[in-house]
Enzyme design. Structure first.
Site, short mmCIF file in Angstrom:
data_model
loop_
_atom_site.label_atom_id
_atom_site.label_comp_id
_atom_site.label_asym_id
_atom_site.label_seq_id
_atom_site.Cartn_x
_atom_site.Cartn_y
_atom_site.Cartn_z
N LYS A 190 16.83 47.56 26.17
CA LYS A 190 16.60 48.77 27.32
C LYS A 190 17.94 49.41 26.93
CE LYS A 190 17.87 49.31 31.40
NZ LYS A 190 17.88 49.00 32.78
C1 5RP Z 1 20.06 48.05 36.76
C2 5RP Z 1 18.97 47.98 35.77
C3 5RP Z 1 17.85 49.16 36.15
O1 5RP Z 1 16.48 48.16 36.05
C4 5RP Z 1 17.60 49.98 35.22
O2 5RP Z 1 18.82 50.85 35.07
C5 5RP Z 1 16.29 50.91 35.55
O3 5RP Z 1 16.30 51.42 36.70
P1 5RP Z 1 16.63 53.16 36.80
O4 5RP Z 1 15.24 53.71 36.02
O5 5RP Z 1 16.50 53.22 38.39
O6 5RP Z 1 17.79 53.28 36.19
O7 5RP Z 1 18.85 47.34 34.75
O8 5RP Z 1 21.02 47.42 36.18
#
Ligand code: 5RP
Length: 278
Positions: free
Chosen positions: A173
Site C-alpha cells: 500500500k
Molecule cells: C493508517 C492506514 C490507513 O488504513 C490508510 O492510510 C488508508 O486510509 P486513508 O484512506 O484514510 O488514508 O494504514 O495507518
C-alpha cells in the site's frame, strides 16, 4: 503460491479484473476515535455490502463486525504507538499469527517506515511476518507509512515499495504521486493506493481514477469514504471506478445521483480528537 495463499490473495485482489476496493477502518490503532469513526459499528455497517475487503485491527473486528458477515479481512497486526507518543515509526508486531488464523484473516497488514529512526525494526518485522504468512498461507500487505519529513515523490515511494516487495510483501500500500507509473514498474507485486486526508469528493474520485489508470490494483481507502457526508454514495462511486472502469465524471454522477436519494447528511459528533495524520 500454494493453494491457501492463492485462495486468500484472490479474496483481496479479485481475479475477475485484478482490482481491489479495500475499506480502511484501522485508523484508531494510533489515532484513537478518529472523526466519523468514533463508533466503528455504525461507520462500517452500511458500507460493508460495497467493500471487497475490510482493513482493521482485531479489536474493531471482534467488537464491531458481526462474525456472520462474509467479508474478507485484512488484519492490521502492527502498532504500539499513538499520535501523542514518542515516535510513530516505533511499531512492532502486535497480533500473533495464531490470532490472525483464529480470526480467519485473509491478509495481514503491517506498516514500514523507510527512512525513519525505526526503519530497521519495522523492516525486520515485515520479514518476520512474511515468514509466518508463508508458513500458513496468508498474504502480507506492507503499508508504506510516510513520516512528516519524507517527500511523497516517486523516488521515495518507489524505494519504500521496492524494499517491501523485496522483503516478501505480497501487496504494497502506498500513496499516489506524480510519475506513479515508475513506482508501479519497479515494484513486482500489486500496489494499492491509500486515500489520505479527506478531499472534496470529486478530487478523491480523481485520485482513485488516476491510481488505477496508472497501474494500481485498486485503493485502500478510508477517510475519503466515511468522512464524506454521504459515505454510501461515495463508496459506490469509488467502486464504479475500480471495478467498472468508470471515469471521474461518470463516478461523480453516480455519487450525486445516489446522494440525491438520501435524506440527510450523516451527523458530525462534536468530540475532542487528536490531530489528523496524512
Ligand atoms: C493508517 C492506514 C490507513 O488504513 C490508510 O492510510 C488508508 O486510509 P486513508 O484512506 O484514510 O488514508 O494504514 O495507518
Amino acid at each position: 503460491m500454494d493453494w491457501g495463499m492463492k485462495n486468500r490473495f484472490s479474496k483481496i485482489i479479485r481475479p475477475a479484473d485484478g482490482r481491489c476496493l479495500m475499506l480502511a477502518v484501522d485508523h484508531g490503532y494510533f489515532l484513537g476515535p478518529t472523526e466519523r469513526l468514533e463508533d466503528p459499528r455504525k461507520t462500517v455497517a452500511p458500507l460493508l455490502p460495497y467493500a471487497d475487503s475490510l482493513m482493521l485491527t482485531r479489536g474493531v473486528l471482534r467488537n464491531c463486525v458481526p462474525a456472520e458477515r462474509d467479508v474478507p479481512i485484512v488484519l492490521r497486526v502492527s502498532g504500539g504507538t499513538s499520535i501523542v507518543g514518542e515516535d510513530l515509526s516505533k511499531e512492532a508486531i502486535t497480533t500473533s499469527i495464531e490470532e490472525a488464523i483464529r480470526l480467519n484473516a485473509s491478509c495481514l497488514a503491517l506498516s514500514i517506515f523507510v527512512g525513519s529512526k525505526y526503519e530497521h525494526q519495522t523492516l525486520a518485522s515485515l520479514g518476520k511476518l512474511v515468514d509466518e504468512g508463508e508458513k500458513f498461507g496468508i498474504p502480507v500487505l506492507a503499508v508504506t507509512a510516510v513520516g512528516k519529513e519524507m517527500g511523497r515523490d516517486a523516488r521515495y515511494l518507489g524505494l519504500a515499495c521496492r524494499v517491501a516487495a523485496e522483503l516478501g510483501a505480497h501487496i504494497v500500500k502506498t500513496y499516489y504521486c506524480e510519475n506513479f507509473e515508475q513506482v508501479v514498474e519497479s515494484c513486482p507485486v500489486p500496489l494499492v493506493v491509500a486515500g489520505g486526508k479527506k478531499l472534496p469528493e470529486m478530487d478523491a474520485l480523481k485520485l482513485a481514477h488516476d491510481s488505477v489508470t496508472h497501474g494500481a490494483a485498486g485503493v485502500d481507502m478510508g477517510r475519503n469514504i466515511w468522512q464524506s457526508d454521504y459515505p454510501v454514495p461515495m463508496i459506490k462511486a469509488v467502486k464504479a471506478i475500480v471495478h467498472d472502469n468508470a471515469d471521474v465524471k461518470e463516478a461523480y454522477s453516480i455519487f450525486t445521483r445516489e446522494k440525491a436519494g438520501k435524506k440527510e447528511p450523516q451527523k458530525v459528533k462534536a468530540v475532542a480528537r487528536p490531530a489528523d495524520f496524512d
